[in-house]
Enzyme design. Structure first.
Site, PDB file in Angstrom:
ATOM      1  N   LYS A  82      33.799  52.929  46.048  1.00  0.00           N
ATOM      2  CA  LYS A  82      35.246  52.838  45.856  1.00  0.00           C
ATOM      3  C   LYS A  82      36.078  53.377  47.018  1.00  0.00           C
ATOM      4  O   LYS A  82      37.233  52.976  47.189  1.00  0.00           O
ATOM      5  CB  LYS A  82      35.641  53.557  44.566  1.00  0.00           C
ATOM      6  CG  LYS A  82      35.224  52.831  43.297  1.00  0.00           C
ATOM      7  CD  LYS A  82      36.119  51.652  42.997  1.00  0.00           C
ATOM      8  CE  LYS A  82      35.881  51.096  41.613  1.00  0.00           C
ATOM      9  NZ  LYS A  82      36.880  50.088  41.229  1.00  0.00           N
ATOM     10  N   ASP A 129      38.534  55.127  35.946  1.00  0.00           N
ATOM     11  CA  ASP A 129      37.505  55.705  35.084  1.00  0.00           C
ATOM     12  C   ASP A 129      36.795  56.840  35.809  1.00  0.00           C
ATOM     13  O   ASP A 129      35.984  57.544  35.217  1.00  0.00           O
ATOM     14  CB  ASP A 129      36.471  54.636  34.721  1.00  0.00           C
ATOM     15  CG  ASP A 129      35.646  54.225  35.932  1.00  0.00           C
ATOM     16  OD1 ASP A 129      34.517  54.735  36.094  1.00  0.00           O
ATOM     17  OD2 ASP A 129      36.129  53.411  36.736  1.00  0.00           O
TER      18      ASP A 129
END
Length: 412
Positions: A82, A129
């Protein structure tokens, strides 16, 4: 595929009849743009090219020519891919404020006192998340800026702590992922903060595009690694999708790199958060929302609202869509953690191992033979998969490996 059992994998296959309705080869993911992303990432001292692992013994057992897995647990000590999107999108945003092109600057310059004086104080906000939030938090910390991360209900404490350890504020809501996105957006507006989200809405499309460009670097790395190996390019690529930013970014890059000879691409989603599957099933060319709790151990994929630009790329270039119950990824986690022969061990988390789990079931279980046949998977196939995260929830990782949680149902 007939709906034989509610706990089985379901697949639909695309005729790509919408190809050409949007721009066939997305310019923002052209090879020229991929090179710009690569050049910028290389200015980050912590940036590294993650391993592309060749699972020769597993390929032999499954009756496949080759299996390559991109291991993102090794990404800059952040245990996930990410940071590629967060660093690039925030870099583009700051360059825009400074009035410079990203290819003419560096991450180190953006960290400098000179740049900081020109940029001023900024607080970045996102919903995550855990992995995207950690990427935003890391980037903000490195740049001397602030970050506030909102997390959906059910987020594990260890993922929250990982964000706080990077100096960001982490707040867990009582909402599902998509509602938490809206909550974060409203909080940012109230406080004058800047949203860095990998999904889009009316008036907010530029930063999601930059994040997708950042994510595409993972696919470009794998492409160049295979090229350097002088091995056959993949005949099949498996991409997991949440909102579709990663899958759309990598697939858009491959559409440009392979042009008319793109591999057969399968999109994978959790059973109860399969917005791409639903959109492809309705088959009107538009993205469609899945509502509800979106529950899955694949927390990074538990999203119900597709990013429109990601969906358009997936719609035009994906060949198959699969819904995957949680046992699929649990099996993948166990397979990668217990290698065969001289294969290398890969620590893969719940959102990372779904590809190898799905591939193994397609190749070995009778009820999935129709998918195998439709995808033309055989001894001549070269498979590329992305293990997008490591053990970002170590406790659940151990429970799955040690205690056999989410075992396969008793059908063949």
């Amino acid at each position: 595929m007939d709906l034989l059992h509610e706990n089985k994998i379901h697949a639909i296959f695309s005729d790509n009849r919408y190809k050409g309705k949007s721009e066939s080869y997305p310019k923002f993911l052209s090879r020229e743009e991929l090179e710009k992303v690569k050049t910028y990432h290389e200015t980050i001292k912590e940036y590294n090219i993650t391993p592309l692992v060749n699972l020769k013994s597993l390929a032999m057992v499954l009756g496949i020519k080759s299996i390559y897995v991109k291991d993102e647990s090794k990404r800059a000590n952040l245990n996930s891919f990410k940071m590629l999107g967060a660093t690039y999108a925030i870099g583009k945003f700051l360059c825009q404020k400074l009035g410079v092109h990203i290819e003419d600057t560096s991450f180190e310059y953006l960290k400098s006192t000179e740049a900081h004086k020109l940029i001023g104080e900024i607080t970045f906000v996102t919903c995550s998340d855990g992995n995207h939030g950690r990427g935003v938090a890391w980037t903000a910390k490195e740049l001397g800026l602030k970050a506030v991360i909102y997390l959906p209900k059910g987020t594990t404490l260890i993922r929250v702590q990982a964000i706080r350890e990077l100096g960001a504020e982490a707040i867990v809501t009582n909402l599902n992922y998509d509602d938490t996105v809206r909550y974060a957006k409203n909080k940012a507006k109230e406080n004058g903060f800047q949203v860095v989200q990998d999904t889009s809405w009316d008036g907010y499309t530029e930063i999601p595009k930059w994040i997708m460009q950042g994510y595409s670097a993972m696919g470009y790395e794998a492409f160049m690694q295979l090229k350097d190996l002088k091995d056959a390019m993949p005949t099949h690529v498996f991409l997991q999708a949440g909102v579709g930013a990663m899958a759309g970014g990598v697939l858009g890059a491959y559409a440009n790199l392979f042009k008319g000879d793109c591999p057969i691409v399968t999109i994978m989603e959790p059973t109860y958060a399969a917005c791409m599957f639903k959109s492809a099933s309705i088959n009107d060319g538009k993205p469609h929302i899945v509502e509800g709790t979106l529950h899955s151990i694949m927390a990074g994929l538990a999203c119900g609202e597709p990013i429109p630009i990601g969906w358009e790329i997936i719609r035009d270039f994906a060949n198959c869509y699969c819904t995957c119950p949680d046992y699929v990824t649990a099996r993948g986690m166990r397979i990668l953690a217990n290698p065969i022969g001289e294969d290398e061990k890969i620590v893969s988390g719940e959102s990372g191992a779904v590809g190898i789990g799905l591939l193994s079931i397609i190749m070995q279980k009778k009820y999935a033979q129709v998918i195998k046949k439709q995808l033309k998977l055989d001894e001549n196939s070269t498979i590329l998969l992305f293990s997008t995260e490591g053990d970002t929830d170590p406790i659940n990782y151990r429970n799955i490996l040690w205690d056999g949680l989410y075992e396969l149902p008793g059908f063949n």
